[in-house]
Design a protein around this motif. Sequence first.
Motif, PDB file in Angstrom:
ATOM      1  N   LYS A 187     -59.714 -34.766  11.140  1.00 55.80           N
ATOM      2  CA  LYS A 187     -58.278 -35.281  10.817  1.00 55.80           C
ATOM      3  C   LYS A 187     -57.551 -33.991  10.414  1.00 55.80           C
ATOM      4  CE  LYS A 187     -58.962 -39.790  11.671  1.00 55.80           C
ATOM      5  NZ  LYS A 187     -59.789 -39.745  12.297  1.00 55.80           N
ATOM      6  N   ASN A 203     -56.397 -30.812  12.673  1.00 52.55           N
ATOM      7  CA  ASN A 203     -55.982 -31.472  13.388  1.00 52.55           C
ATOM      8  C   ASN A 203     -54.225 -30.964  12.981  1.00 52.55           C
ATOM      9  OD1 ASN A 203     -55.852 -31.808  16.346  1.00 52.55           O
ATOM     10  ND2 ASN A 203     -55.220 -34.013  15.512  1.00 52.55           N
ATOM     11  N   GLU A 204     -54.143 -32.054  11.760  1.00 57.15           N
ATOM     12  CA  GLU A 204     -52.432 -32.015  11.651  1.00 57.15           C
ATOM     13  C   GLU A 204     -52.233 -30.909  11.027  1.00 57.15           C
ATOM     14  OE1 GLU A 204     -50.154 -34.023  11.061  1.00 57.15           O
ATOM     15  OE2 GLU A 204     -51.608 -35.663  11.352  1.00 57.15           O
ATOM     16  N   LYS A 210     -49.386 -28.983  13.293  1.00 57.23           N
ATOM     17  CA  LYS A 210     -47.799 -28.386  12.044  1.00 57.23           C
ATOM     18  C   LYS A 210     -47.873 -26.204  12.577  1.00 57.23           C
ATOM     19  CE  LYS A 210     -47.649 -31.794   9.167  1.00 57.23           C
ATOM     20  NZ  LYS A 210     -48.024 -33.141   9.558  1.00 57.23           N
ATOM     21  N   HIS A 226     -45.405 -37.961   5.198  1.00 54.94           N
ATOM     22  CA  HIS A 226     -46.035 -37.345   6.254  1.00 54.94           C
ATOM     23  C   HIS A 226     -46.620 -35.432   5.703  1.00 54.94           C
ATOM     24  CE1 HIS A 226     -44.145 -39.690   9.066  1.00 54.94           C
ATOM     25  NE2 HIS A 226     -42.265 -38.807   8.449  1.00 54.94           N
ATOM     26  N   LEU A 241     -50.785 -33.663   3.838  1.00 50.59           N
ATOM     27  CA  LEU A 241     -51.300 -33.992   4.033  1.00 50.59           C
ATOM     28  C   LEU A 241     -52.291 -35.136   2.733  1.00 50.59           C
ATOM     29  CD1 LEU A 241     -52.679 -30.388   5.219  1.00 50.59           C
ATOM     30  CD2 LEU A 241     -52.232 -32.649   6.257  1.00 50.59           C
ATOM     31  N   MET A 277     -51.205 -38.512   3.311  1.00 49.30           N
ATOM     32  CA  MET A 277     -52.219 -39.445   4.387  1.00 49.30           C
ATOM     33  C   MET A 277     -53.398 -39.646   4.301  1.00 49.30           C
ATOM     34  SD  MET A 277     -50.998 -37.811   7.812  1.00 49.30           S
ATOM     35  CE  MET A 277     -50.924 -35.900   7.673  1.00 49.30           C
TER      36      MET A 277
END
Length: 370
Positions: A250, A253-254, A258, A333, A335, A338
């Motif tokens: 995850k 992926n972020e 970006k 938003h 890392l 989250m």
Amino acid sequence: MEERYAFIAEWYDANASLTRRYQFLYFPSDNAIEMYDIKNRRIFLKRSKFEAIKPEQLFISSVINVHSRQLTLVDYADDFTRTKLTNRTERTLAIIKPDAVSKMGTILDIIANEGFSLCHVKMVRLSRKAAAEFYAEHTGKHFFDQLLDFMTSGPAVAIELMAPNCIRKWRQLIGPTNPAKAREESPGSIRAKFGTDGTRNACHGSDSPSSAEREIGFFFRRDHSNIAQFSNCTLGIIKPHAVASGLGGKIINEIQAKGFQISVLEMFFLERANGDEFLEVYKGVVSEYTQMVAQLCSGPCIAMEIVAENAPTEFREIVGPSDPEIARHLRPHTLRAMFGKDKIQNAVHCTDLPDDGVLEVEYFFRVLQN
């Protein structure tokens, strides 16, 4: 009789320049460990509760940290442990091929969701000679040259996976070799989602225990050329607690979503001395220094070279404030907002000072690798 697992563990004593061997015992009933010094024939560590060790960490070649000592489990110490754990700890080699590296975060997330454990991860770029050696069984076949062209066209990600019936389970997850067939017979498979044809089919999986052993050795028990760029870059580290929680995919992926390029990544097992050396700039500056080092050395982490213009500054922006609670309020938003838990377990390390980006990348991908 109380159940316990027994291994032979090795620890490299840097001060004495020698490798010490222990019998390492794990008692699942109360999460306790015990260690016996084989050479000196005496108890090294009396039985004591040790919550940092989990059953899923116990497999051959696993690296664990016990009171600042980095131990490698090199063999089973009795037949009971061998019989009990062999199937549970079956391993295979997975490769995310060059055509699917842009989707590696998504694929790693699928792997975590399906219950696989990551033993090792490394991004490599194969030379033609190395690719020919790896695919030697296909020498002379009509597609051999095309296969070599493809596998040397860009980086790939090699992954050592572990799970019960791991070989069969991974091959079912990736689906048939031909993605068109995969889309008909197994539409939820990785090749159905990300594959193009019989060569550009996203992923590889070992087809037998003997192949798995050979292929894992090919990628993780020998040197491959260093593909780090060491320019326009910064370091990102997915911390051990996030790796253990299956958040690596995850987070990657972020980062990719970006617009950042991950030019190289690898799983590392840091010893306390390395953690102290790497984080020394924070010593005496932040009160959490000792806990920060302990977290970084508590299990495997994934280090990444992040490439972009003004990489240290830009990447630090998407990582967010060091305290995830503050990040969730001010920059939800990021890392750390989250995926972070607290200031110590805040999911991701990033280079703080713009001038230190290349230095931190060099520490992992040059100093530690040598």
